[in-house]
Scaffold this motif. Structure first.
Motif, PDB file in Angstrom:
ATOM      1  N   PHE A 211       0.805  -1.432   0.128  1.00  0.00           N
ATOM      2  CA  PHE A 211      -0.049   0.082   0.007  1.00  0.00           C
ATOM      3  C   PHE A 211       0.890   1.241   0.061  1.00  0.00           C
ATOM      4  O   PHE A 211       1.868   1.338   0.616  1.00  0.00           O
ATOM      5  N   THR A 212       0.470   2.157  -0.820  1.00  0.00           N
ATOM      6  CA  THR A 212       1.045   3.450  -0.825  1.00  0.00           C
ATOM      7  C   THR A 212       0.563   4.584  -1.178  1.00  0.00           C
ATOM      8  O   THR A 212      -0.874   4.430  -1.926  1.00  0.00           O
ATOM      9  N   TYR A 213       0.648   5.876  -0.953  1.00  0.00           N
ATOM     10  CA  TYR A 213      -0.085   6.925  -1.154  1.00  0.00           C
ATOM     11  C   TYR A 213      -1.359   7.031  -0.914  1.00  0.00           C
ATOM     12  O   TYR A 213      -1.945   7.347  -1.795  1.00  0.00           O
ATOM     13  N   PRO A 214      -1.648   7.280   0.291  1.00  0.00           N
ATOM     14  CA  PRO A 214      -3.063   7.377   0.748  1.00  0.00           C
ATOM     15  C   PRO A 214      -3.470   9.014   0.259  1.00  0.00           C
ATOM     16  O   PRO A 214      -2.604   9.979   0.730  1.00  0.00           O
ATOM     17  N   GLN A 215      -4.598   9.292  -0.269  1.00  0.00           N
ATOM     18  CA  GLN A 215      -5.329  10.436  -0.492  1.00  0.00           C
ATOM     19  C   GLN A 215      -6.594  10.353  -0.291  1.00  0.00           C
ATOM     20  O   GLN A 215      -7.682   9.470  -0.953  1.00  0.00           O
TER      21      GLN A 215
END
Length: 474
Positions: free
Chosen positions: A175-179
């Motif tokens: 999981f990467t780059y939560p927005q």
């Protein structure tokens, strides 16, 4: 159809003409201006280490590292002892109240940022943090905390325990780059990447006030991209943002990053290529290209792919060190705007050192759709002097502001068709390290441009973290 099938409008819009661009601005509208009204300190000794040329507390792609809701401003960061902290202040106030949320930064990786979101349906604050192609940590507040900030104490007891799932929804182990993005109906969505750079997919999860649901992936990593140098069969779509306009349309600009370096002229560059655009009118369930053709279904077998026609609005091969995850905004009429940056061809047709070439010759460009539906692009005549990202906002009159590394601000007027870009603030006195984190939500609420920045330091010596405010035209 081959990915190089471009919109005629994109080609026609390569040169900006004020007559076409002026659109809706009224003659009496003021042009862009900024008046610095004050600076507050979040942390005099915030964690400092440089990785991927950036800082974990000040990555411009955070959404949101700083936000405003119902008269209060909120900020998130990591302290010198690696504790995750959320702070709040009354708008315009000088004092921040802080709470440790029970999590410590696990790795010295600047992409392990903290992002915030508000679910209006139940007044909760949500945090997602500390992930870069691995597991994430999630924390949410009690219901109603955001609706009654003056009446509810700001204490750790208002937040739940850190979790490795979204209330039991696991999503992905990479999981990467939560927005976070608030939906028009009061819910909350979480945009994120599955898998890794050069071979990943974008996905969405959704919170309705009761539970989280994983909507699934909507972009594809498969398909063949061929440049004049070679081919690649895997990639990921990097978003410049994901935002609803006032009418409920969800917009996203993006660039592709290829896995195979054979597509580049030189191994010192970066495989990012092309600026694309998609939108959704059904809360991210289906995605359309600029012409309105469905090019992907979230959670379905048909996903947005590099081989889909009509995605590219500004073509560029991988030889110019194009930045990923830069910036976007929508204007008062719901039209999408973006900032992209790269090394223009007048400085050569092959970058050989991504950081050095962008620092010396990189330029930012304002890309937007005008009232006639044509895509237009304007170079902002301000050298980047940095390898890093520039942010974009629009004020109530649709004047545009580019916030460059080191806190420099340039502006252009809607009345000119965005042809009169000039420096409004040169960053003097900030001593900012590089990228800044913009409060995208505050501009519309009280006409203030507010951003978070960290002072320059060296090695791993902690430094001060600040929020500075600029009044925009009233």
């Amino acid at each position: 159809m081959h990915r190089r099938t471009l919109l005629a409008a994109a080609l026609a819009g390569a040169v900006v003409t004020p007559a076409l661009a002026s659109g809706t601005a009224r003659a009496a509208d003021p042009g862009p201006s900024v008046t610095r009204t004050g600076t507050t300190t979040l942390d005099s000794q915030a964690i400092f280490f440089v990785s991927y040329d950036g800082l974990v507390n000040n990555n411009a792609f955070q959404k949101n590292g700083l936000l405003t809701y119902k008269g209060y401003q909120y900020a998130v960061w990591y302290t010198a002892d690696r504790n995750a902290v959320v702070g709040r202040r009354v708008l315009g106030g000088s004092t921040w109240s802080t709470v440790k949320v029970g999590h410590t930064l696990k790795a010295s990786d600047s992409h392990n940022v903290i992002s915030m979101g508000v679910s209006k349906v139940d007044g909760r604050l949500h945090l997602n943090m500390d992930s870069h192609s691995d597991g994430f940590t999630y924390v949410k507040s009690v219901a109603g905390l955001m609706d009654n900030p003056a009446g509810l104490s700001w204490t750790a007891s208002r937040f739940g325990a850190p979790r490795s799932t979204l209330d039991g929804v696991a999503l992905t182990s990479q999981f990467t780059y939560p927005q976070f993005v608030s939906t028009p109906d009061g819910g909350l969505q979480l945009s994120y990447r599955v898998a890794v750079s050069g071979n990943g997919r974008n996905a969405l999860a959704e919170y309705d006030g009761t539970k989280w649901t994983n909507l699934g992936e909507w972009s594809a990593s498969t398909g063949t991209y061929t440049s004049e140098h070679g081919s690649s069969t895997a990639r990921n779509m990097y978003l410049h943002g994901i935002d609803y306009d006032r009418d409920g349309r969800l917009h996203s600009f993006f660039t592709w990053r290829e896995q195979n370096g054979a597509v580049m002229c030189n191994g010192g560059g970066i495989t990012n290529h092309d600026t694309g655009y998609v939108y959704s009118d059904d809360r991210g369930r289906t995605w359309r290209n600029n012409a309105g053709t469905v090019v992907g279904v979230t959670g379905g077998s048909d996903k947005v792919s590099v081989t889909d026609a009509g995605l590219v609005i500004d073509p560029l091969n991988p030889d110019h060190s194009l930045m990923n995850q830069e910036s976007q905004f929508t204007d008062s009429a719901g039209r999408p705007h973006a900032i992209i940056s790269y090394v223009p061809g007048r400085f050569g047709q092959c970058t050989t050192n991504y950081v050095a070439n962008r620092t010396v010759n990189g330029r930012a460009f304002h890309v937007r759709k005008n009232a006639s539906g044509t895509w237009q692009k304007t170079e902002i005549p301000v050298p980047l002097n940095s390898s890093q990202r520039t942010k974009l906002i629009l004020d109530k009159y649709d004047n545009a502001y580019a916030i460059f590394p080191f806190g420099r601000i340039a502006g252009a007027s809607a009345a000119s068709g965005y042809t009169d870009w000039r420096i409004l603030f040169d960053g003097s006195g900030l001593n900012a390290f590089g990228e800044v984190v913009i409060d995208e939500t505050r501009v519309a609420q009280d006409g203030v441009l507010s951003f978070m920045y960290q002072e320059k330091s060296s090695g791993t010596t902690p430094s001060a973290l600040h929020v500075t405010d600029f009044r925009l035209p009233a």
